[in-house]
Design a protein around this motif. Structure first.
Motif, PDB file in Angstrom:
ATOM      1  N   LEU A   1       0.886  -1.180   0.000  1.00 40.61           N
ATOM      2  CA  LEU A   1       0.000   0.000   0.000  1.00 40.61           C
ATOM      3  C   LEU A   1       0.919   1.224   0.000  1.00 40.61           C
ATOM      4  N   LEU A   2       0.900   1.976  -1.094  1.00 36.46           N
ATOM      5  CA  LEU A   2       1.793   3.138  -1.197  1.00 36.46           C
ATOM      6  C   LEU A   2       1.009   4.442  -1.149  1.00 36.46           C
ATOM      7  N   GLY A   3       1.577   5.408  -0.461  1.00 35.73           N
ATOM      8  CA  GLY A   3       1.152   6.793  -0.616  1.00 35.73           C
ATOM      9  C   GLY A   3       2.066   7.379  -1.681  1.00 35.73           C
ATOM     10  N   ILE A   4       1.479   7.975  -2.708  1.00 34.22           N
ATOM     11  CA  ILE A   4       2.290   8.460  -3.834  1.00 34.22           C
ATOM     12  C   ILE A   4       1.970   9.933  -4.088  1.00 34.22           C
ATOM     13  N   ALA A   5       3.005  10.740  -4.214  1.00 33.84           N
ATOM     14  CA  ALA A   5       2.807  12.156  -4.566  1.00 33.84           C
ATOM     15  C   ALA A   5       3.819  12.509  -5.648  1.00 33.84           C
ATOM     16  N   LYS A   6       3.320  13.112  -6.740  1.00 31.89           N
ATOM     17  CA  LYS A   6       4.215  13.498  -7.836  1.00 31.89           C
ATOM     18  C   LYS A   6       3.863  14.917  -8.260  1.00 31.89           C
ATOM     19  N   ILE A   7       4.870  15.650  -8.658  1.00 26.55           N
ATOM     20  CA  ILE A   7       4.575  16.986  -9.185  1.00 26.55           C
ATOM     21  C   ILE A   7       4.811  16.987 -10.688  1.00 26.55           C
ATOM     22  N   LYS A   8       3.857  17.551 -11.423  1.00 19.00           N
ATOM     23  CA  LYS A   8       3.958  17.628 -12.877  1.00 19.00           C
ATOM     24  C   LYS A   8       3.730  19.082 -13.281  1.00 19.00           C
ATOM     25  N   ASP A   9       3.929  19.381 -14.564  1.00 21.42           N
ATOM     26  CA  ASP A   9       3.718  20.760 -15.019  1.00 21.42           C
ATOM     27  C   ASP A   9       2.286  21.205 -14.742  1.00 21.42           C
ATOM     28  N   GLU A  10       1.327  20.276 -14.913  1.00 17.65           N
ATOM     29  CA  GLU A  10      -0.096  20.654 -14.798  1.00 17.65           C
ATOM     30  C   GLU A  10      -0.584  20.700 -13.353  1.00 17.65           C
ATOM     31  N   GLY A  11       0.133  20.077 -12.437  1.00 18.75           N
ATOM     32  CA  GLY A  11      -0.324  20.073 -11.047  1.00 18.75           C
ATOM     33  C   GLY A  11       0.255  18.899 -10.285  1.00 18.75           C
ATOM     34  N   ILE A  12      -0.426  18.575  -9.180  1.00 25.79           N
ATOM     35  CA  ILE A  12       0.099  17.555  -8.268  1.00 25.79           C
ATOM     36  C   ILE A  12      -0.809  16.329  -8.272  1.00 25.79           C
ATOM     37  N   GLU A  13      -0.159  15.166  -8.292  1.00 28.56           N
ATOM     38  CA  GLU A  13      -0.912  13.920  -8.222  1.00 28.56           C
ATOM     39  C   GLU A  13      -0.692  13.359  -6.818  1.00 28.56           C
ATOM     40  N   VAL A  14      -1.756  13.098  -6.076  1.00 25.00           N
ATOM     41  CA  VAL A  14      -1.608  12.571  -4.714  1.00 25.00           C
ATOM     42  C   VAL A  14      -2.588  11.425  -4.532  1.00 25.00           C
ATOM     43  N   LYS A  15      -2.078  10.247  -4.196  1.00 24.70           N
ATOM     44  CA  LYS A  15      -2.963   9.090  -4.136  1.00 24.70           C
ATOM     45  C   LYS A  15      -2.422   8.019  -3.203  1.00 24.70           C
ATOM     46  N   VAL A  16      -3.329   7.169  -2.776  1.00 22.91           N
ATOM     47  CA  VAL A  16      -2.966   6.002  -1.965  1.00 22.91           C
ATOM     48  C   VAL A  16      -3.659   4.810  -2.591  1.00 22.91           C
ATOM     49  N   HIS A  17      -2.899   3.778  -2.922  1.00 27.11           N
ATOM     50  CA  HIS A  17      -3.534   2.563  -3.427  1.00 27.11           C
ATOM     51  C   HIS A  17      -2.575   1.386  -3.342  1.00 27.11           C
TER      52      HIS A  17
END
Ligand code: NAP
Ligand code: HSE
Length: 434
Positions: free
Chosen positions: A252-268
């Protein structure tokens, strides 16, 4: 340097697992702490709910109170340590402390994942501070590292095993074929799980923590509501065994990434290759894998919960604030540059996917499914028919691992596949990283 103030006074809100650890460190290591801070750090009052409760350690009864005002109205108390937890009275008390100019140290992820913006602003306008290093990953110094050591770098992504309970359950299922519910009971008995373990197994605890990490790493405000959340309750032993044969483990990972368009934040739940550093993080241990533009890849590993591990993070924050108070600089250096950045919807997230489908075992079914993937522009990396493990004579399971595609493309495929002749059920869909 000599300081006019010789004693820093602390008020503890709460004396449960973490509060007791803080009390023990501040008393048992008092000399060591004094030599590092340059002044004594003394507990002046401790707020509890039940003053007569046996706390398993000897405490001067005069320190205990059930009246929060004894701490929040006492101008002599420099630092208020909130270890009650939750978003009820704890938030109210923290607001009151900050409004009074008392700096706050907290371990409260529930509060920080919802109210950090308001609380940072309150602290800034009252020339005091709020630190929350224990709110994510217990003893693992990840918030401090993101705020201070990596302050000059641009963090690109964070992958965290930040819930010990689910990591314990998945590790036991993987290594011993153990039953999910039995392992959850074990995690509860060992004191790892939240009071309501739904928060662990449905991913909400990890979601709070990744919201906090994303905020600090990307200098913005991410709240719990911004996080896409999926827990581990649908993960079966069959999936764990299948993916193991393919060279993966499920975490089970908490994942956060920053991209040009915005931030992706998820847990799955996520398939990661057995060769990835995070794959070796077992049991209740936490680990956070960070990729910085300048620093490259780093992993921070340790105990994510427990009395003394968590208390070390709380006391480190107390000591930082104590030093700032002694130097007369109790201001919020790390947060002044926070800016709003959009969070991206899960439909825009890009992954490879593991998909397991129960089909009728007859010619043409695999071909019709493969065509749907093709029509959506999704390439297939792996296709396996599990003939050796057929659920029945007339059905079989197909396993696909796709190449990278947007979540919305995969959802289109799943929508079409479930209506195809010969498809009984899409049994599992798990994202793949690494
Ligand atoms: P806990 O064992 O349940 O302790 C809570 C304490 O708060 C108790 O001393 C309780 O008093 C007191 N309290 C509760 N409601 C109160 C009220 N209305 N007024 C006054 N006092 C009240 O909790 P914990 O495990 O120490 O967790 C504290 C915080 O640390 C939470 O935010 C948690 O998420 C966070 N945290 C915990 C861990 C961990 O390993 N436990 C790890 C990381 C972060 P009584 O003792 O009189 O009942
Ligand atoms: N329930 C949490 C966990 C406790 O299992 O990680 C620490 O936050």
């Amino acid at each position: 340097m000599s300081f006019s103030k010789k004693v820093i006074k602390v008020g503890l809100l709460g004396m449960g697992t973490v509060g007791r650890g803080v009390y023990r460190l501040l008393t048992e290591n008092a000399d060591h702490i004094e030599s590092r801070v340059g002044a004594k750090v003394d507990i002046k009052k401790i707020l509890v709910k039940d003053i007569n409760k046996d706390r398993g350690i000897s405490i001067d009864p005069n320190l205990l109170t059930t009246d929060a005002g004894d701490i929040l109205n006492d101008k002599d108390i420099d630092i208020v340590v909130e270890v009650i937890g939750g978003t009820g009275v704890a938030v109210d008390y923290v607001r009151r402390a900050l409004k009074n100019g008392q700096s706050v140290v907290t371990a409260n992820k529930d509060m920080m994942a919802l109210y950090s913006k308001e609380l940072f602003e309150l602290a800034a306008s009252n020339n005091c501070n709020i630190l929350f290093g224990a709110s994510v990953a217990g003893a693992v110094p990840i918030i401090r590292t993101l705020r201070k050591s990596l302050a000059s770098d641009k963090v690109q992504s964070i992958y965290g095993i930040i819930n010990g309970t689910t990591n314990y359950i998945l590790t036991k299922m993987t290594e011993e074929g153990a039953d999910f519910n039995e392992m959850l009971k074990e995690a509860q008995a060992k004191g790892y799980a939240e009071a309501d373990p739904t928060a662990d197994v449905e991913g909400h605890d990890a979601a709070r923590k990744i919201a906090i990490l994303a905020s600090v790493a990307f200098n913005t405000y991410v709240t719990l509501d911004d996080v896409y959340v999926e827990g581990i309750t649908k993960i079966s032993i069959d999936d764990i065994n299948y993916v193991s044969e393919l060279g993966y483990v499920i975490k089970l990972l908490g994942i956060a990434k920053i991209k040009d368009e915005g931030i992706e934040v998820k847990v799955h739940p996520t398939l990661i290759p057995k060769s990835h550093l995070l794959a070796s993080v077992g049991g209740v241990f936490n680990a956070v894998f960070v990729h910085g533009s300048a620093t490259g890849e780093m992993m921070f590993y340790g105990q994510g919960a427990g009395e003394l591990p968590t208390a070390t993070a709380v006391v480190a924050d107390i000591m930082d604030i104590a030093v700032d108070i002694l130097r007369n600089v109790p201001k919020i250096v790390g947060y002044s540059g926070y800016t709003d950045k959009p969070t991206l919807p899960i439909s825009e997230s890009e992954n490879r996917f593991y998909v397991k489908i129960l089909i009728e075992d007859r010619p043409g079914v695999l071909a019709s499914i493969a065509m749907v993937f093709g029509n959506e522009g999704i390439s297939l990396g792996t296709v396996i028919q599990q003939d050796a493990k057929k659920p029945s004579d007339d059905t079989t399971e197909l396993i696909f691992i796709t190449h990278a595609t947007k979540e919305k493309n995969l959802q289109n495929v799943l929508c079409c596949i479930k209506d195809l002749s010969g498809v009984r059920e899409v049994k599992s869909v798990i994202r793949v990283e690494g």
